[in-house]
Design a protein around this motif. Sequence first.
Motif, PDB file in Angstrom:
ATOM      1  N   GLY A 143       0.775  -1.234   0.000  1.00  0.00           N
ATOM      2  CA  GLY A 143       0.000   0.000   0.000  1.00  0.00           C
ATOM      3  C   GLY A 143       0.802   1.277   0.000  1.00  0.00           C
ATOM      4  N   LEU A 144       2.139   1.184  -0.071  1.00  0.00           N
ATOM      5  CA  LEU A 144       2.957   2.395   0.010  1.00  0.00           C
ATOM      6  C   LEU A 144       2.706   3.322  -1.177  1.00  0.00           C
ATOM      7  CD1 LEU A 144       5.120   4.096   1.350  1.00  0.00           C
ATOM      8  CD2 LEU A 144       6.863   2.708   0.200  1.00  0.00           C
ATOM      9  N   LEU A 145       2.619   2.763  -2.388  1.00  0.00           N
ATOM     10  CA  LEU A 145       2.383   3.618  -3.551  1.00  0.00           C
ATOM     11  C   LEU A 145       1.043   4.337  -3.433  1.00  0.00           C
ATOM     12  CD1 LEU A 145       3.236   4.670  -6.285  1.00  0.00           C
ATOM     13  CD2 LEU A 145       2.269   2.614  -7.335  1.00  0.00           C
ATOM     14  N   SER A 146       0.046   3.653  -2.873  1.00  0.00           N
ATOM     15  CA  SER A 146      -1.253   4.294  -2.661  1.00  0.00           C
ATOM     16  C   SER A 146      -1.139   5.467  -1.689  1.00  0.00           C
ATOM     17  CB  SER A 146      -2.257   3.264  -2.124  1.00  0.00           C
ATOM     18  OG  SER A 146      -3.481   3.876  -1.779  1.00  0.00           O
ATOM     19  N   GLU A 147      -0.363   5.295  -0.625  1.00  0.00           N
ATOM     20  CA  GLU A 147      -0.194   6.375   0.348  1.00  0.00           C
ATOM     21  C   GLU A 147       0.537   7.562  -0.266  1.00  0.00           C
ATOM     22  OE1 GLU A 147       1.398   5.011   4.092  1.00  0.00           O
ATOM     23  OE2 GLU A 147       0.531   3.025   3.793  1.00  0.00           O
ATOM     24  N   ILE A 148       1.568   7.294  -1.073  1.00  0.00           N
ATOM     25  CA  ILE A 148       2.300   8.382  -1.747  1.00  0.00           C
ATOM     26  C   ILE A 148       1.363   9.142  -2.674  1.00  0.00           C
ATOM     27  CG2 ILE A 148       4.123   8.876  -3.415  1.00  0.00           C
ATOM     28  CD1 ILE A 148       5.652   6.460  -2.273  1.00  0.00           C
TER      29      ILE A 148
END
Length: 459
Positions: A143-148
């Motif tokens: 989910g890191l790309l979603s948070e960025i």
Amino acid sequence: MERTYPYFDPEFESLIERIHPPRVCIDNDTCEGCTLVKVDSANKHGILLEMVQVLTDLDLLISKSYISSDGGWFMDVFHVTDQLGNKITDERLIHYIEQVLCARRGSGGAGEVKTCLGRIVSAESAPTDHGTALELTGPGRLGLLSEISAVLADLSCNVSSMQFWTHNGRMACIVHVADGDTGAPIEDDPERLACVREQLASVLGGTCTCGDRQGGLSRVERRLHQMMVAERDFEGGGEREVGRNRASVSVERCGEKGYSVVSVQSRDRPKLLLDTVCALTDMQYVVFHAAISSSGSQAVQEYYIRRTDGCPLDSEAEKQGVMKCIEAAIERRVSHGLRLDIRTVNRPGLLSAITRVLRENGLSVVRADVATRGGRALNSFYVCRADEAAIDAKTLDAIRQEIGPQAVLEVRRVPDSARPATATAKAPPEEKHAAKFSLGSLFWSHIERLSGNFGSIRS
């Protein structure tokens, strides 16, 4: 007493190149199935990478290459095709290759050209991406790309392009952003830039810096390699990642010539040569000779190298470091699971919406290529599940619903690489020796012919 230093004319460094400019020949007659790009030039550190970057930016596939640069002179032959396996017959593309390989040496600009994949590539040094370039590094997680993407959308930052890589639990990303209202680079407002960097760093648990805008895709990818090395993604990785390692790298001493020989065997794929040469160049090794060849799905590379001080690798620790770094450079671009290609009309918050759906459905984005062109979003996501379960139709329907009925969604399964070589799976000693001798013999026979073949090259 003021210290004085000898004067060096800055023009002297390029004197040899101006007296003997590079010569380039595009040969469509010698080989039936590919085009030969032949180059000879005064040698300098990094020139091999420059040549590979030019061809890679044009979306060309390099199936073979023979390189020699002893004696201060660089001679190379690349066997290339386009992504569909065709020869290079477009006269505009041929002219572009001839001009851009010499453009930095004063032969004039080459304008721009369209690649076989429809991308517009420019020979100008100006970057193709407008906006502010942000470099992000830190631990990778689901989910890191979603948070960025959500942070950038909340701060009204439009994403014009993004390259997102993960490997061995680390992440590196270069994203070009602009103001959502004016389209101006956010760096024009120092306070806003500081706010964006602070919030992104908080989400990452890592760093966010303002980087240089790169002038080509391969330059961005080289920077990503450098960022991953700085994150030391070549260390560790655990049993699961090691078991999936597709590359086999060895380093031996070539005593009579004073070289170290780096041998690489891996699954063949686009940009394999670029990734390997990036690693060697950034580790400050000079490639004096090399032979690269692919057969079917497998690729073999041999590099005869020395350090920039002229010495071969002299310790086991240095050899192990080279092996780990090359393996990591190759594996960063290897993906498993599915590739989702999304083509749709661009809109504010689109990237955030897509990546949110991926996260909510338990999909981990291991790599992403995001671009905009003419008001359209051209995005590719390499996704898999943490539990390695198959991605069902319900998840794909959720993605289609989010991107809209007019969008195009193509789902492709990323081909899994062959099992890594092990002590029991390696070829018998006599077969291994025969294969190595065959490649080496082929390499040296081509090197012997190079001096004669280059005599007819036209500038």
